[in-house]
Design a protein around this motif. Structure first.
Motif, PDB file in Angstrom:
ATOM      1  N   ARG A  97      25.395   9.222   0.432  1.00 51.75           N
ATOM      2  CA  ARG A  97      25.241   8.668  -0.911  1.00 51.75           C
ATOM      3  C   ARG A  97      24.143   7.620  -0.860  1.00 51.75           C
ATOM      4  N   ILE A  98      23.480   7.471  -1.976  1.00 54.53           N
ATOM      5  CA  ILE A  98      22.437   6.457  -2.091  1.00 54.53           C
ATOM      6  C   ILE A  98      22.969   5.396  -3.031  1.00 54.53           C
ATOM      7  N   GLU A  99      22.968   4.171  -2.557  1.00 52.57           N
ATOM      8  CA  GLU A  99      23.478   3.072  -3.355  1.00 52.57           C
ATOM      9  C   GLU A  99      22.328   2.219  -3.862  1.00 52.57           C
ATOM     10  N   LEU A 100      22.428   1.746  -5.072  1.00 55.51           N
ATOM     11  CA  LEU A 100      21.458   0.835  -5.633  1.00 55.51           C
ATOM     12  C   LEU A 100      21.842  -0.566  -5.190  1.00 55.51           C
ATOM     13  N   VAL A 101      20.904  -1.264  -4.619  1.00 52.71           N
ATOM     14  CA  VAL A 101      21.145  -2.599  -4.093  1.00 52.71           C
ATOM     15  C   VAL A 101      20.604  -3.604  -5.087  1.00 52.71           C
ATOM     16  N   SER A 102      21.379  -4.606  -5.416  1.00 52.46           N
ATOM     17  CA  SER A 102      20.941  -5.650  -6.328  1.00 52.46           C
ATOM     18  C   SER A 102      19.875  -6.490  -5.654  1.00 52.46           C
ATOM     19  N   LEU A 103      18.801  -6.779  -6.362  1.00 48.49           N
ATOM     20  CA  LEU A 103      17.722  -7.589  -5.805  1.00 48.49           C
ATOM     21  C   LEU A 103      17.917  -9.075  -6.069  1.00 48.49           C
ATOM     22  N   GLY A 121       0.819  -1.211   0.000  1.00 43.52           N
ATOM     23  CA  GLY A 121       0.000   0.000   0.000  1.00 43.52           C
ATOM     24  C   GLY A 121       0.851   1.259   0.000  1.00 43.52           C
ATOM     25  N   HIS A 122       1.921   1.223   0.777  1.00 47.72           N
ATOM     26  CA  HIS A 122       2.830   2.369   0.860  1.00 47.72           C
ATOM     27  C   HIS A 122       3.489   2.627  -0.491  1.00 47.72           C
ATOM     28  N   LEU A 123       3.969   1.571  -1.126  1.00 46.65           N
ATOM     29  CA  LEU A 123       4.601   1.716  -2.438  1.00 46.65           C
ATOM     30  C   LEU A 123       3.604   2.204  -3.483  1.00 46.65           C
ATOM     31  N   SER A 124       2.386   1.715  -3.399  1.00 45.93           N
ATOM     32  CA  SER A 124       1.337   2.147  -4.332  1.00 45.93           C
ATOM     33  C   SER A 124       1.012   3.628  -4.149  1.00 45.93           C
ATOM     34  N   ASP A 125       0.896   4.068  -2.899  1.00 48.36           N
ATOM     35  CA  ASP A 125       0.624   5.488  -2.630  1.00 48.36           C
ATOM     36  C   ASP A 125       1.753   6.374  -3.147  1.00 48.36           C
ATOM     37  N   LEU A 126       2.995   5.949  -2.926  1.00 44.79           N
ATOM     38  CA  LEU A 126       4.130   6.723  -3.431  1.00 44.79           C
ATOM     39  C   LEU A 126       4.152   6.747  -4.954  1.00 44.79           C
ATOM     40  N   ALA A 127       3.782   5.646  -5.599  1.00 46.00           N
ATOM     41  CA  ALA A 127       3.719   5.618  -7.061  1.00 46.00           C
ATOM     42  C   ALA A 127       2.651   6.583  -7.562  1.00 46.00           C
ATOM     43  N   ASP A 128       1.500   6.626  -6.879  1.00 46.78           N
ATOM     44  CA  ASP A 128       0.444   7.575  -7.261  1.00 46.78           C
ATOM     45  C   ASP A 128       0.929   9.015  -7.131  1.00 46.78           C
ATOM     46  N   LEU A 129       1.618   9.303  -6.017  1.00 47.65           N
ATOM     47  CA  LEU A 129       2.153  10.659  -5.821  1.00 47.65           C
ATOM     48  C   LEU A 129       3.188  10.997  -6.893  1.00 47.65           C
ATOM     49  N   GLY A 168      13.679  -1.205  -0.232  1.00 48.06           N
ATOM     50  CA  GLY A 168      15.013  -1.724   0.059  1.00 48.06           C
ATOM     51  C   GLY A 168      15.925  -1.736  -1.150  1.00 48.06           C
ATOM     52  N   VAL A 169      15.506  -1.057  -2.236  1.00 47.99           N
ATOM     53  CA  VAL A 169      16.318  -0.997  -3.447  1.00 47.99           C
ATOM     54  C   VAL A 169      17.426   0.046  -3.291  1.00 47.99           C
ATOM     55  N   HIS A 170      17.108   1.147  -2.622  1.00 49.61           N
ATOM     56  CA  HIS A 170      18.085   2.202  -2.372  1.00 49.61           C
ATOM     57  C   HIS A 170      18.451   2.180  -0.893  1.00 49.61           C
ATOM     58  N   VAL A 171      19.723   2.241  -0.602  1.00 51.54           N
ATOM     59  CA  VAL A 171      20.190   2.288   0.773  1.00 51.54           C
ATOM     60  C   VAL A 171      20.982   3.577   0.933  1.00 51.54           C
ATOM     61  N   GLU A 172      20.595   4.376   1.921  1.00 53.19           N
ATOM     62  CA  GLU A 172      21.287   5.640   2.160  1.00 53.19           C
ATOM     63  C   GLU A 172      22.367   5.416   3.205  1.00 53.19           C
ATOM     64  N   ILE A 185      12.403   7.982  -5.227  1.00 53.07           N
ATOM     65  CA  ILE A 185      13.495   7.631  -4.301  1.00 53.07           C
ATOM     66  C   ILE A 185      12.912   7.053  -3.011  1.00 53.07           C
ATOM     67  N   ALA A 186      11.834   7.662  -2.518  1.00 53.83           N
ATOM     68  CA  ALA A 186      11.184   7.151  -1.303  1.00 53.83           C
ATOM     69  C   ALA A 186      10.658   5.736  -1.530  1.00 53.83           C
ATOM     70  N   ARG A 187      10.114   5.464  -2.717  1.00 47.30           N
ATOM     71  CA  ARG A 187       9.663   4.102  -3.045  1.00 47.30           C
ATOM     72  C   ARG A 187      10.843   3.133  -3.003  1.00 47.30           C
ATOM     73  N   GLY A 188      11.964   3.551  -3.581  1.00 46.61           N
ATOM     74  CA  GLY A 188      13.149   2.692  -3.603  1.00 46.61           C
ATOM     75  C   GLY A 188      13.666   2.399  -2.213  1.00 46.61           C
ATOM     76  N   LYS A 189      13.660   3.416  -1.348  1.00 43.90           N
ATOM     77  CA  LYS A 189      14.110   3.217   0.033  1.00 43.90           C
ATOM     78  C   LYS A 189      13.175   2.265   0.780  1.00 43.90           C
TER      79      LYS A 189
END
Length: 135
Positions: free
Chosen positions: A128-134, A76-84, A109-113, A102-106
């Motif tokens: 720095r924000i790092e992209l984490v491999s899934l 739900g959180h990811l969906s709301d952020l996608a809508d925004l 767990g895709v982005h780690v600050e 970026i908030a969706r990625g965090k």
């Protein structure tokens, strides 16, 4: 095992008042005649009620709908952020859209600050924000 007994009307009033106020003494005063009781007696009786399994079960049942309604799911959180993000992009507010993405990625767990501090005469924070491999 013996089934739980139902609350008396006064116990039910106590439970509802406790949910409303969060204060056991106030709930006790609303449910029972306390005119001849001192504050210590009210505290003791309110605590006794909170230790009663019937009261505990009733409070849990009364809280359940509110707790369920307040749950934030990751989906739900990811969906709301996608809508925004989409609304911001449609309005040409690309900075806001990027922030939502970026908030969706965090959240996913895709982005780690990561922050680092270097102490060489002055305090400097590097974020720095790092992209984490899934995978």
């Amino acid at each position: 095992m013996k089934p739980e007994r139902a609350c008396t009307p006064k116990q039910e009033t106590f439970c509802l008042a406790y949910i409303e106020t969060g204060n056991a003494c106030e709930a006790y005063r609303r449910a029972y005649d306390c005119k001849s009781m001192g504050a210590a007696t009210v505290r003791r009786e309110a605590a006794r009620l909170l230790d009663n399994p019937t009261i505990t079960t009733t409070l849990t049942a009364l809280r359940a709908p509110a707790i369920e309604a307040a749950q934030v799911t990751l989906a739900g959180h990811l969906s709301d952020l996608a809508d925004l993000r989409d609304k911001a992009a449609d309005a040409g507010l690309y900075s806001a859209a990027i922030s939502a993405e970026i908030a969706r990625g965090k959240a996913a767990g895709v982005h780690v600050e990561k922050s680092e501090r270097a102490l060489a005469g002055s305090i400097q924070t590097i974020t720095r924000i790092e992209l984490v491999s899934l995978e």
